[in-house]
Design a protein around this motif. Structure first.
Motif, short mmCIF file in Angstrom:
data_model
loop_
_atom_site.label_atom_id
_atom_site.label_comp_id
_atom_site.label_asym_id
_atom_site.label_seq_id
_atom_site.Cartn_x
_atom_site.Cartn_y
_atom_site.Cartn_z
N LEU A 147 -37.92 55.78 62.78
CA LEU A 147 -37.56 54.59 61.95
C LEU A 147 -38.97 54.08 61.87
O LEU A 147 -39.23 53.26 60.88
N CYS A 148 -39.82 53.90 62.93
CA CYS A 148 -41.19 53.21 62.58
C CYS A 148 -41.98 53.89 61.80
O CYS A 148 -42.68 53.00 60.92
N TYR A 149 -42.14 54.98 61.42
CA TYR A 149 -43.23 55.91 60.76
C TYR A 149 -42.56 55.90 59.19
O TYR A 149 -43.30 55.68 58.19
N GLY A 150 -40.89 55.81 59.03
CA GLY A 150 -40.50 55.84 57.82
C GLY A 150 -40.62 54.45 57.55
O GLY A 150 -40.98 54.32 56.08
N ILE A 151 -40.68 53.41 58.10
CA ILE A 151 -41.08 51.92 57.65
C ILE A 151 -42.50 51.89 57.35
O ILE A 151 -42.76 51.04 56.29
N SER A 152 -43.18 52.43 57.91
CA SER A 152 -44.53 52.33 57.86
C SER A 152 -44.86 53.17 56.45
O SER A 152 -46.01 52.68 55.71
N SER A 153 -44.26 54.16 56.07
CA SER A 153 -44.39 54.84 54.94
C SER A 153 -44.27 54.07 53.70
O SER A 153 -44.87 54.16 52.97
N ILE A 154 -43.19 53.19 53.81
CA ILE A 154 -42.95 52.22 52.76
C ILE A 154 -43.90 50.96 52.74
O ILE A 154 -44.34 50.72 51.58
N THR A 155 -44.21 50.56 53.83
CA THR A 155 -45.15 49.44 53.83
C THR A 155 -46.47 49.61 53.65
O THR A 155 -47.28 49.01 52.81
N PHE A 156 -47.04 50.94 54.28
CA PHE A 156 -48.51 51.04 54.23
C PHE A 156 -48.91 52.52 53.39
O PHE A 156 -49.96 52.53 53.23
N GLY A 157 -47.93 53.18 53.20
CA GLY A 157 -48.09 54.79 52.83
C GLY A 157 -48.41 54.58 51.14
O GLY A 157 -48.72 55.75 50.62
N GLY A 158 -47.93 53.58 50.58
CA GLY A 158 -48.12 53.52 48.94
C GLY A 158 -46.85 53.99 48.44
O GLY A 158 -47.20 54.12 47.06
N ILE A 159 -45.82 54.27 49.05
CA ILE A 159 -44.75 54.43 48.09
C ILE A 159 -43.91 53.28 48.04
O ILE A 159 -43.79 52.35 48.68
N SER A 160 -43.47 53.07 46.45
CA SER A 160 -42.92 51.89 46.08
C SER A 160 -41.61 52.41 44.94
O SER A 160 -41.74 53.61 44.64
N LYS A 161 -40.59 51.65 45.00
CA LYS A 161 -39.53 51.78 43.89
C LYS A 161 -40.12 52.27 42.62
O LYS A 161 -39.53 52.85 42.03
N GLU A 162 -40.93 51.25 42.43
CA GLU A 162 -41.42 51.30 40.82
C GLU A 162 -42.23 52.80 40.71
O GLU A 162 -42.42 53.24 39.70
N ARG A 163 -43.13 52.96 41.66
CA ARG A 163 -44.05 54.18 41.47
C ARG A 163 -43.53 55.51 41.80
O ARG A 163 -43.67 56.61 40.91
N ASP A 164 -42.61 55.49 42.97
CA ASP A 164 -42.00 57.16 43.09
C ASP A 164 -40.71 56.71 43.59
O ASP A 164 -40.52 56.73 45.12
N SER A 165 -39.73 56.59 42.79
CA SER A 165 -38.38 55.94 43.26
C SER A 165 -37.46 57.19 44.12
O SER A 165 -37.09 57.01 44.94
N ARG A 166 -37.76 58.31 43.81
CA ARG A 166 -37.31 59.40 44.51
C ARG A 166 -37.57 59.51 46.18
O ARG A 166 -36.71 59.45 46.89
#
Length: 359
Positions: A147-166
């Motif tokens: 949960l913590c690392y998954g949320i960090s991946s979205i918040t700080f990892g550079g993954i966004s719905k617009e850039r990499d929706s999958r």
């Protein structure tokens, strides 16, 4: 040796074969993408856990009790591996902080100490310690880690719905699954037999997740870097210069809430086009693009004698960082040293003094 078989066991066997072969393939294939390395280790860790489920459900554990507490559980590594997998897809990882993997090292040592104990010791430990306490600690520790690392991946990892929706929806789905997995043992006695596995949902769904991930890793073509290079030549240089000029002159990066849509509105470009210009023209994520300006300003002000009275936190917040933690992490990634030491070096340079070695 008799082995119990049903459709669940057969699917577990299928997933184990698929997981090991794909994981080893991703780790050993030449010219692999950096993300393949992390995905390969993640698949091997998941496959080992499914191997444990298979040995239990098929009755092999019961008939070969010396196998009890074999080191098949490395679930405390799933969170960090997911984070580094996601991060390596969008940026180059120059330095890895191995403290992320200290929990899984502890987990591995725990099983290595138990697996070689006599059966009587294992049985006593299972009844008095593992069944009532440590297996719950292990399960909820893994849930919390993912949960913590998954949320960090979205918040700080550079993954966004617009850039990499999958991958964005994959992470959201994974977070949702582990939330349910954390809650399920608390009430699954309402719909399961007393003898059913306590972590029934995890044992049932994890093989499906692992198989899907293995299939994705096996079939996915490494086209990301190729697309970036091809797109780089099609970026409008005037628009790229305009984006950099506006960011520098208007100091938009000082806004801690600056987002891609806000910057696009300020510049007068569609959000998708601005994202393409930054990603393809500069080979950076939006977060890296903005943070580079912020770090440059902090470093510049550290070199000014008149700004020595400001604290590091004051400089960071004024440059647009929203927290000290984010500033420290980004600064060290960019410069290779902690902000405190960099500031000290800058002050000594301003006074014309030599800086002794850090050691």
């Amino acid at each position: 040796m008799q082995v119990y078989f049903d459709w669940v066991v057969l699917f577990q066997v299928f997933c184990i074969v698929q997981g090991f072969t794909t994981g080893i393939y991703l780790l050993t294939t030449k010219k692999q993408q950096p993300s393949h390395y992390w995905l390969g280790w993640l698949l091997l860790g998941l496959t080992l856990q499914i191997t444990d489920y298979f040995l239990s459900r098929s009755g092999i554990y019961y008939r070969n009790r010396w196998l009890y507490f074999s080191p098949f559980f490395f679930s405390w590594s799933f969170g960090p591996l997911i984070y580094f997998y996601v991060k390596s897809r969008v940026q180059k990882i120059n330095r890895i902080s191995y403290w992320h993997f200290v929990p899984v090292m502890v987990q591995g040592i725990f099983y290595l100490l138990l697996v070689f104990q006599p059966l009587s010791v294992k049985a006593d430990f299972w009844i008095s310690v593992h069944k009532p306490y440590t297996r719950y600690l292990e399960h909820y520790g893994a849930c919390l880690s993912v949960l913590c690392y998954g949320i960090s991946s979205i918040t700080f990892g550079g993954i966004s719905k617009e850039r990499d929706s999958r991958h964005y929806y994959f992470l959201c789905g994974l977070i949702l699954f582990y939330i349910v997995a954390a809650i399920d043992p608390l009430f699954n006695h309402l719909y399961l037999e007393p003898t059913a596995p306590k972590f029934y949902l995890t044992a049932l769904v994890l093989p499906l997740f692992m198989y899907s991930l293995a299939l994705y890793g096996l079939l996915r073509k490494p086209t990301i870097l190729i697309r970036k290079k091809a797109a780089n030549s099609s970026v409008d240089k005037d628009k790229l210069d305009q984006v950099i000029k506006v960011m520098h002159e208007a100091k938009l990066y000082k806004n801690p809430d600056l987002s891609l849509p806000i910057l696009a509105q300020q510049i007068g470009l569609p959000t998708n086009e601005l994202s393409r210009i930054i990603n393809s023209g500069l080979q950076k994520t939006f977060a890296d693009f903005v943070n580079d300006f912020r770090i440059a300003e902090v470093k510049e002000r550290m070199l000014k004698a008149e700004d020595e009275r400001f604290s590091l936190l004051g400089l960071a917040l004024d440059a647009g960082f929203s927290s000290k933690t984010t500033f420290n992490r980004v600064f060290k990634e960019r410069t290779g040293m902690a902000p405190k030491f960099f500031k000290k070096e800058s002050q000594l340079i301003n006074r014309g003094e030599a800086l002794p070695n850090e050691s």
